[in-house]
Scaffold this motif. Sequence first.
Motif, PDB file in Angstrom:
ATOM      1  N   ALA A  99       1.645  57.756  87.120  1.00 21.49           N
ATOM      2  CA  ALA A  99       2.365  58.376  86.012  1.00 21.49           C
ATOM      3  C   ALA A  99       1.817  57.997  84.640  1.00 21.49           C
ATOM      4  O   ALA A  99       1.457  58.843  83.838  1.00 21.49           O
ATOM      5  N   THR A 100       1.745  56.716  84.362  1.00 20.40           N
ATOM      6  CA  THR A 100       1.354  56.290  83.013  1.00 20.40           C
ATOM      7  C   THR A 100       0.201  55.308  83.022  1.00 20.40           C
ATOM      8  O   THR A 100      -0.133  54.747  81.984  1.00 20.40           O
ATOM      9  N   TYR A 117       3.523  58.365  76.055  1.00 21.65           N
ATOM     10  CA  TYR A 117       3.252  59.570  76.817  1.00 21.65           C
ATOM     11  C   TYR A 117       4.417  60.549  76.732  1.00 21.65           C
ATOM     12  O   TYR A 117       5.584  60.168  76.623  1.00 21.65           O
ATOM     13  N   THR A 119       3.657  63.768  78.682  1.00 20.28           N
ATOM     14  CA  THR A 119       3.049  64.810  79.489  1.00 20.28           C
ATOM     15  C   THR A 119       3.145  64.440  80.957  1.00 20.28           C
ATOM     16  O   THR A 119       3.549  63.331  81.321  1.00 20.28           O
ATOM     17  N   GLY A 120       2.745  65.386  81.817  1.00 20.26           N
ATOM     18  CA  GLY A 120       2.724  65.127  83.245  1.00 20.26           C
ATOM     19  C   GLY A 120       4.102  64.789  83.775  1.00 20.26           C
ATOM     20  O   GLY A 120       5.095  65.455  83.474  1.00 20.26           O
ATOM     21  N   ILE A 121       4.149  63.737  84.547  1.00 19.08           N
ATOM     22  CA  ILE A 121       5.401  63.372  85.212  1.00 19.08           C
ATOM     23  C   ILE A 121       6.456  62.858  84.226  1.00 19.08           C
ATOM     24  O   ILE A 121       7.649  62.821  84.541  1.00 19.08           O
ATOM     25  N   GLU A 205      -0.927  69.895  84.171  1.00 20.63           N
ATOM     26  CA  GLU A 205      -1.035  68.479  83.801  1.00 20.63           C
ATOM     27  C   GLU A 205      -1.034  67.565  85.024  1.00 20.63           C
ATOM     28  O   GLU A 205      -1.353  66.381  84.908  1.00 20.63           O
ATOM     29  N   PHE A 206      -0.674  68.113  86.188  1.00 18.31           N
ATOM     30  CA  PHE A 206      -0.660  67.306  87.406  1.00 18.31           C
ATOM     31  C   PHE A 206      -1.990  67.391  88.151  1.00 18.31           C
ATOM     32  O   PHE A 206      -2.154  66.753  89.190  1.00 18.31           O
ATOM     33  N   ARG A 208      -4.789  65.947  88.127  1.00 23.87           N
ATOM     34  CA  ARG A 208      -5.484  64.754  87.663  1.00 23.87           C
ATOM     35  C   ARG A 208      -6.016  63.974  88.857  1.00 23.87           C
ATOM     36  O   ARG A 208      -5.411  63.983  89.936  1.00 23.87           O
ATOM     37  N   TYR A 211      -3.554  61.663  90.922  1.00 21.62           N
ATOM     38  CA  TYR A 211      -2.669  62.205  91.945  1.00 21.62           C
ATOM     39  C   TYR A 211      -3.419  62.437  93.252  1.00 21.62           C
ATOM     40  O   TYR A 211      -2.862  62.251  94.338  1.00 21.62           O
TER      41      TYR A 211
END
Length: 236
Positions: A99-100, A117, A119-121, A205-206, A208, A211
């Motif tokens: 996540a971060t 952050y 963004t993303g999760i 955004e996921f 990445r 993930y």
Amino acid sequence: MRDDWLTSSHFVMFGLLIGFAIAHSGLAALRPYAEKRIGARPYRVIFALVSLPLATLLIVYFIQHRYDGLRLWNVQGVPGVEPLVWALSAISFLFLYPATFNLLEIAAIQKPQVHLYETGIIRITRHPQMVGQVIWCIAHTLWLGTTFMLVTSAGLILHHLFGVWHGDRRLTQRYGEAFAAVKARTSVIPFLAILDGRQTLEFKEFLRPAYVGVAIFVLLFWFAHPLFIQATGNLG
């Protein structure tokens, strides 16, 4: 009902969890002051040298004693329960790890920094580690059904709930109004900020590497899990 179910391992596990929480959260609180004096990289190494052995001890002790105490339920033979537990565990890792975190910063290869952050999760929940830990605890409590697991889950969840308050407090002290704006646009409860229109979900955004890495880790862990349990059980 057995009258000897409350074994000493319940208290030892809860004590280990308290010790880890104090060390982990205490070192996080000291980070701004320590980094000014010794630098970000040396402090990251100190943080790891304290946290990783304690975490390893917790994992080993948990595996060795997970069936201690009273067995409140046993659904391990119920069809569909095992896939559900694995699915929840996989989801929990998606929240817990990528996540971060910048892995190069964790290893102090790059200079560790505090990031803000959104963004993303983080769009789903501002505290993904807490959410991931709760999901992991639900899955393993369902699978094991022991009083020892309930104690473990209670300790882990309480620590991460404290981490929600502690993390927000540290970011407020560091970023002030900038974090207040992020806080207003995000939520602790998963998907709440999306449902009430404060946030939108951006699936791109996921996409990445982190993930993908977690997905590969979960797959490998699924195959290695029996060997890992066996090896840990053989430790003194």
